[in-house]
Design a protein around this motif. Structure first.
Motif, PDB file in Angstrom:
ATOM      1  N   SER A 218       0.937   4.951 -21.151  1.00  0.00           N
ATOM      2  CA  SER A 218       1.530   4.421 -22.379  1.00  0.00           C
ATOM      3  C   SER A 218       2.554   3.327 -22.107  1.00  0.00           C
ATOM      4  N   GLY A 219       2.633   2.850 -20.869  1.00  0.00           N
ATOM      5  CA  GLY A 219       3.424   1.662 -20.560  1.00  0.00           C
ATOM      6  C   GLY A 219       4.913   1.880 -20.431  1.00  0.00           C
ATOM      7  N   ILE A 220       5.359   3.114 -20.247  1.00  0.00           N
ATOM      8  CA  ILE A 220       6.790   3.382 -20.104  1.00  0.00           C
ATOM      9  C   ILE A 220       7.243   3.161 -18.667  1.00  0.00           C
ATOM     10  N   VAL A 221       6.395   3.534 -17.706  1.00  0.00           N
ATOM     11  CA  VAL A 221       6.741   3.349 -16.293  1.00  0.00           C
ATOM     12  C   VAL A 221       5.621   2.597 -15.586  1.00  0.00           C
ATOM     13  N   TYR A 222       5.969   2.057 -14.438  1.00  0.00           N
ATOM     14  CA  TYR A 222       4.968   1.429 -13.568  1.00  0.00           C
ATOM     15  C   TYR A 222       5.060   2.080 -12.193  1.00  0.00           C
ATOM     16  N   ILE A 223       3.934   2.480 -11.663  1.00  0.00           N
ATOM     17  CA  ILE A 223       3.874   3.068 -10.326  1.00  0.00           C
ATOM     18  C   ILE A 223       3.442   1.977  -9.352  1.00  0.00           C
ATOM     19  N   MET A 224       4.372   1.545  -8.516  1.00  0.00           N
ATOM     20  CA  MET A 224       4.072   0.479  -7.554  1.00  0.00           C
ATOM     21  C   MET A 224       3.532   1.076  -6.261  1.00  0.00           C
ATOM     22  N   GLN A 225       2.386   0.561  -5.845  1.00  0.00           N
ATOM     23  CA  GLN A 225       1.743   1.070  -4.640  1.00  0.00           C
ATOM     24  C   GLN A 225       2.340   0.429  -3.388  1.00  0.00           C
ATOM     25  N   PRO A 226       2.376   1.166  -2.292  1.00  0.00           N
ATOM     26  CA  PRO A 226       2.853   0.584  -1.036  1.00  0.00           C
ATOM     27  C   PRO A 226       1.807  -0.355  -0.443  1.00  0.00           C
ATOM     28  N   TYR A 227       2.270  -1.333   0.312  1.00  0.00           N
ATOM     29  CA  TYR A 227       1.350  -2.249   0.974  1.00  0.00           C
ATOM     30  C   TYR A 227       0.614  -1.498   2.080  1.00  0.00           C
ATOM     31  N   SER A 228      -0.676  -1.765   2.180  1.00  0.00           N
ATOM     32  CA  SER A 228      -1.485  -1.067   3.173  1.00  0.00           C
ATOM     33  C   SER A 228      -2.247  -2.071   4.023  1.00  0.00           C
ATOM     34  N   ASN A 229      -2.082  -1.951   5.330  1.00  0.00           N
ATOM     35  CA  ASN A 229      -2.843  -2.759   6.282  1.00  0.00           C
ATOM     36  C   ASN A 229      -2.829  -2.042   7.617  1.00  0.00           C
ATOM     37  N   SER A 230      -3.962  -2.011   8.274  1.00  0.00           N
ATOM     38  CA  SER A 230      -4.073  -1.251   9.529  1.00  0.00           C
ATOM     39  C   SER A 230      -3.113  -1.745  10.595  1.00  0.00           C
ATOM     40  N   ALA A 231      -2.682  -3.007  10.506  1.00  0.00           N
ATOM     41  CA  ALA A 231      -1.750  -3.549  11.498  1.00  0.00           C
ATOM     42  C   ALA A 231      -0.362  -2.928  11.355  1.00  0.00           C
ATOM     43  N   LEU A 232      -0.052  -2.436  10.173  1.00  0.00           N
ATOM     44  CA  LEU A 232       1.250  -1.798   9.935  1.00  0.00           C
ATOM     45  C   LEU A 232       1.035  -0.287   9.895  1.00  0.00           C
ATOM     46  N   ASN A 233       0.807   0.285  11.085  1.00  0.00           N
ATOM     47  CA  ASN A 233       0.381   1.682  11.138  1.00  0.00           C
ATOM     48  C   ASN A 233       1.530   2.674  10.974  1.00  0.00           C
ATOM     49  N   ARG A 234       2.751   2.181  10.816  1.00  0.00           N
ATOM     50  CA  ARG A 234       3.886   3.072  10.588  1.00  0.00           C
ATOM     51  C   ARG A 234       4.349   3.034   9.128  1.00  0.00           C
ATOM     52  N   ALA A 235       3.508   2.445   8.283  1.00  0.00           N
ATOM     53  CA  ALA A 235       3.865   2.334   6.866  1.00  0.00           C
ATOM     54  C   ALA A 235       3.876   3.701   6.190  1.00  0.00           C
ATOM     55  N   ILE A 236       4.854   3.898   5.307  1.00  0.00           N
ATOM     56  CA  ILE A 236       4.918   5.098   4.468  1.00  0.00           C
ATOM     57  C   ILE A 236       4.082   4.842   3.219  1.00  0.00           C
ATOM     58  N   LYS A 237       3.264   5.793   2.849  1.00  0.00           N
ATOM     59  CA  LYS A 237       2.269   5.553   1.803  1.00  0.00           C
ATOM     60  C   LYS A 237       2.644   6.182   0.461  1.00  0.00           C
ATOM     61  N   THR A 238       3.921   6.371   0.241  1.00  0.00           N
ATOM     62  CA  THR A 238       4.397   6.941  -1.019  1.00  0.00           C
ATOM     63  C   THR A 238       4.676   5.829  -2.020  1.00  0.00           C
ATOM     64  N   PRO A 239       4.176   5.925  -3.248  1.00  0.00           N
ATOM     65  CA  PRO A 239       4.463   4.880  -4.237  1.00  0.00           C
ATOM     66  C   PRO A 239       5.889   4.970  -4.767  1.00  0.00           C
ATOM     67  N   LYS A 240       6.328   3.890  -5.402  1.00  0.00           N
ATOM     68  CA  LYS A 240       7.644   3.853  -6.046  1.00  0.00           C
ATOM     69  C   LYS A 240       7.465   3.828  -7.564  1.00  0.00           C
ATOM     70  N   ILE A 241       8.480   4.272  -8.265  1.00  0.00           N
ATOM     71  CA  ILE A 241       8.430   4.292  -9.722  1.00  0.00           C
ATOM     72  C   ILE A 241       9.456   3.320 -10.304  1.00  0.00           C
ATOM     73  N   TYR A 242       9.030   2.558 -11.289  1.00  0.00           N
ATOM     74  CA  TYR A 242       9.927   1.658 -12.011  1.00  0.00           C
ATOM     75  C   TYR A 242       9.717   1.867 -13.515  1.00  0.00           C
ATOM     76  N   PHE A 243      10.805   2.044 -14.248  1.00  0.00           N
ATOM     77  CA  PHE A 243      10.707   1.990 -15.701  1.00  0.00           C
ATOM     78  C   PHE A 243      10.470   0.543 -16.116  1.00  0.00           C
ATOM     79  N   ARG A 244       9.717   0.362 -17.182  1.00  0.00           N
ATOM     80  CA  ARG A 244       9.413  -0.986 -17.665  1.00  0.00           C
ATOM     81  C   ARG A 244      10.596  -1.622 -18.388  1.00  0.00           C
ATOM     82  N   ASP A 245      11.504  -0.794 -18.908  1.00  0.00           N
ATOM     83  CA  ASP A 245      12.620  -1.328 -19.692  1.00  0.00           C
ATOM     84  C   ASP A 245      13.932  -0.709 -19.214  1.00  0.00           C
ATOM     85  N   THR A 246      14.872  -1.550 -18.806  1.00  0.00           N
ATOM     86  CA  THR A 246      16.149  -1.054 -18.285  1.00  0.00           C
ATOM     87  C   THR A 246      17.028  -0.485 -19.389  1.00  0.00           C
ATOM     88  N   GLY A 247      16.873  -0.977 -20.620  1.00  0.00           N
ATOM     89  CA  GLY A 247      17.639  -0.408 -21.728  1.00  0.00           C
ATOM     90  C   GLY A 247      17.306   1.056 -21.932  1.00  0.00           C
TER      91      GLY A 247
END
Length: 418
Positions: free
Chosen positions: A251-280
C-alpha cells in the motif's frame, strides 16, 4: 491550490503509447487530482462510492454502456470484476490513453493488471510531493549523479532554508496548506488507512496491535530489517510481522530496499533495509511534535537519510523509471579501519546507496552534516573489485550549501541537488 506535479509530462508521454494508464501510490498523494488536472473535461468515476461499487460488482458488463471512454476510474483495486471489461474496451479501438486508472493498493491490483491488461496499460507510481515540486523546480531527471546531472541541476538549484520543517511536515499534498492541522491530518490518515486499505488487503483483527507495529517500524526507518526484534517488541509472531509488513509495502507506506548482490563482494550482508515513504508520518508515529524535536532527537540521522532516499526514489518514479533494481545499498563484513579521536577502530563497511546505470555504480553517502569529509567515502573503493562494472562519481549528500569537490571523482552535494 493545485501544485504542479513532475509526473504530468510523464503521464502525457506514456498515454501516447498505451490504451490505458494506471497511476498507483499511497492514499492521498494526489493520484486522481493529477489525472483530473490533465484531463479536465474527462468523466470521473470513483469506486470509493459504495453504491456505485455494489452496482458495478453485480453487473460489471453494464458499466461501460453507461460510462463511455475517455474516462478516469478511481480506486479500481476495489473492483476486480471490471478488469476483463476494461480489456474489452481497450481492444475496441486503436486510440491511446482513453482510460485512466488509479489504485492505492498495488497488492491485488498488479495481479489483475497482469492477467487482464498486459501490453495495454502503462503503470506509473506517484508519491507525495517532492522537494522539487514544493520549490516549483521543473528539472525532471532521475538522480543519477554524473557530471551532466550535476551541471544541469545547478541551473535550477535552490537552498531550502526550512528543510527540517519539510521533513517534519511530510509530503502529503493536503499538508502543503498551512491551515491543515498536522496532528489531525495524520490521526485521520492512520484511522482511514487501517479501516480501508489494510482491511481490504488482509484480515487484521487487532487494530491497536497493528498501530503498535506501525510505530515500532517507524522507529526503525533507515535500518536493516530485524523481524524478530519487531515481533518481540509488540508480542506477535515473526510470521505476523512479515505478513503485516507486506501489507505496508503493497500500500506504499514503506519501501524495502534490497542489498546489492555480486559474487565479487562475498562478504556482503543480505538483509534488506526499511524506509518509510513519508518522514512526516514517521514523526507522527514516533511522537516528534515539532521540527526542532525531530532535528535534535535520536532519530534525526535516520529521518534525514529517509528523506533523502525518498526524494531519490521520487526522482525516478516521477520520470517513469523503475528504481527497484537500480537503487540498492551495501553492507559487508569487510572491516573498515580508521582513526576516531586518535584511536584506531574497526567497523563493518556500509555504503548508504548504490545507484546503477549502464554498468556504472554511483556510491552515495547520506550525512546530516554541513562538514563533509573525504573519510566518509572510504568504503567506495570496494566497488572497484566488481568485474564488468565501473565506479562512477561518489557523492556525499549533506547539509553543505554548495557543491564541493573533494577529489576528481568524489563530490559533496547539498540534499537539495536531488
Amino acid at each position: 491550490m493545485y501544485i504542479n506535479r513532475s509526473m504530468e509530462s510523464t503521464i502525457k508521454r506514456i498515454e501516447k503509447g498505451f490504451k490505458a494508464i494506471l497511476v498507483t501510490g499511497p492514499r492521498q498523494v494526489g493520484k486522481s487530482t493529477i489525472l483530473k488536472h490533465i484531463h479536465g473535461n474527462r468523466k470521473y468515476v470513483t469506486f470509493d462510492d459504495p453504491v456505485l461499487l455494489s452496482e458495478t460488482k453485480s453487473e460489471p458488463g453494464l458499466f461501460f454502456r453507461n460510462n463511455k471512454p475517455p474516462i478516469i476510474l478511481d480506486e479500481v483495486q476495489y473492483i476486480s470484476e471490471l478488469f476483463p471489461y476494461i480489456k474489452i474496451e481497450c481492444d475496441k479501438t486503436e486510440e491511446k490513453g482513453q482510460i485512466s486508472l488509479t489504485g492505492s493498493q498495488q497488492y491485488h491490483l498488479m495481479k489483475n493488471v497482469s492477467e487482464s491488461l498486459a501490453g495495454r496499460v502503462g503503470i506509473l507510481e506517484l508519491s507525495g510531493l517532492s522537494l522539487r515540486e514544493i520549490q516549483g523546480i521543473h528539472f525532471d531527471k532521475p538522480f543519477i549523479p554524473d557530471e551532466a546531472y550535476i551541471s544541469a541541476r545547478e541551473k535550477e538549484f535552490k537552498i531550502q532554508n526550512n528543510v527540517w520543517e519539510l521533513i517534519h511536515r511530510g509530503g502529503y499534498p493536503a499538508l502543503a496548506d498551512d491551515a491543515v492541522d498536522w496532528q489531525t491530518f495524520f490521526s485521520s490518515y492512520i484511522q482511514t488507512y487501517i479501516d480501508r486499505d489494510i482491511n481490504a488487503l488482509g484480515n487484521v483483527k487487532d487494530k491497536l496491535k497493528f498501530t503498535q507495529f506501525l510505530t515500532a517500524l517507524a522507529a526503525r526507518t533507515g535500518q536493516m530489517l530485524n523481524y524478530s526484534a519487531v515481533a518481540s517488541q509488540i508480542d506477535v509472531s515473526v510470521s505476523t510481522v512479515k505478513e503485516w509488513l507486506s501489507l505496508l509495502e503493497a500500500s506504499g507506506i514503506v519501501y524495502i530496499m534490497q542489498p546489492y548482490s555480486n559474487s565479487a563482494l562475498n562478504r556482503a550482508i543480505k538483509t534488506p533495509k526499511i524506509y518509510f515513504r513519508d518522514t512526516g508520518l514517521v514523526c507522527y508515529l514516533t511522537k516528534y511534535q515539532t521540527a526542532d524535536t525531530a532535528m535534535n532527537g535520536a532519530l534525526a540521522g535516520a529521518l534525514f537519510e529517509t528523506f533523502a532516499v525518498s526524494e531519490i526514489l521520487k526522482s525516478f518514479s516521477n520520470a517513469g523509471k523503475d528504481y527497484r533494481m537500480n537503487v540498492t545499498y551495501y553492507r559487508g563484513k569487510d572491516k573498515l579501519r580508521r582513526k576516531e579521536n586518535g584511536e584506531r577502530t574497526e567497523r563493518e563497511t556500509e555504503i548508504d546507496l548504490l545507484i546503477e546505470q549502464n554498468d556504472i555504480i554511483y556510491p552515495v553517502e547520506i550525512k546530516m552534516s554541513a562538514n563533509p569529509k573525504l573519510a566518509m567515502t572510504n568504503a567506495f573503493s570496494l566497488l572497484d573489485q566488481i568485474p564488468g562494472k565501473k565506479r562512477g562519481i561518489g557523492v556525499i549528500l549533506c547539509m553543505y550549501e554548495s557543491v564541493l569537490w573533494l577529489k576528481d571523482d568524489i563530490v559533496a552535494l547539498p540534499v537539495e541537488y536531488i
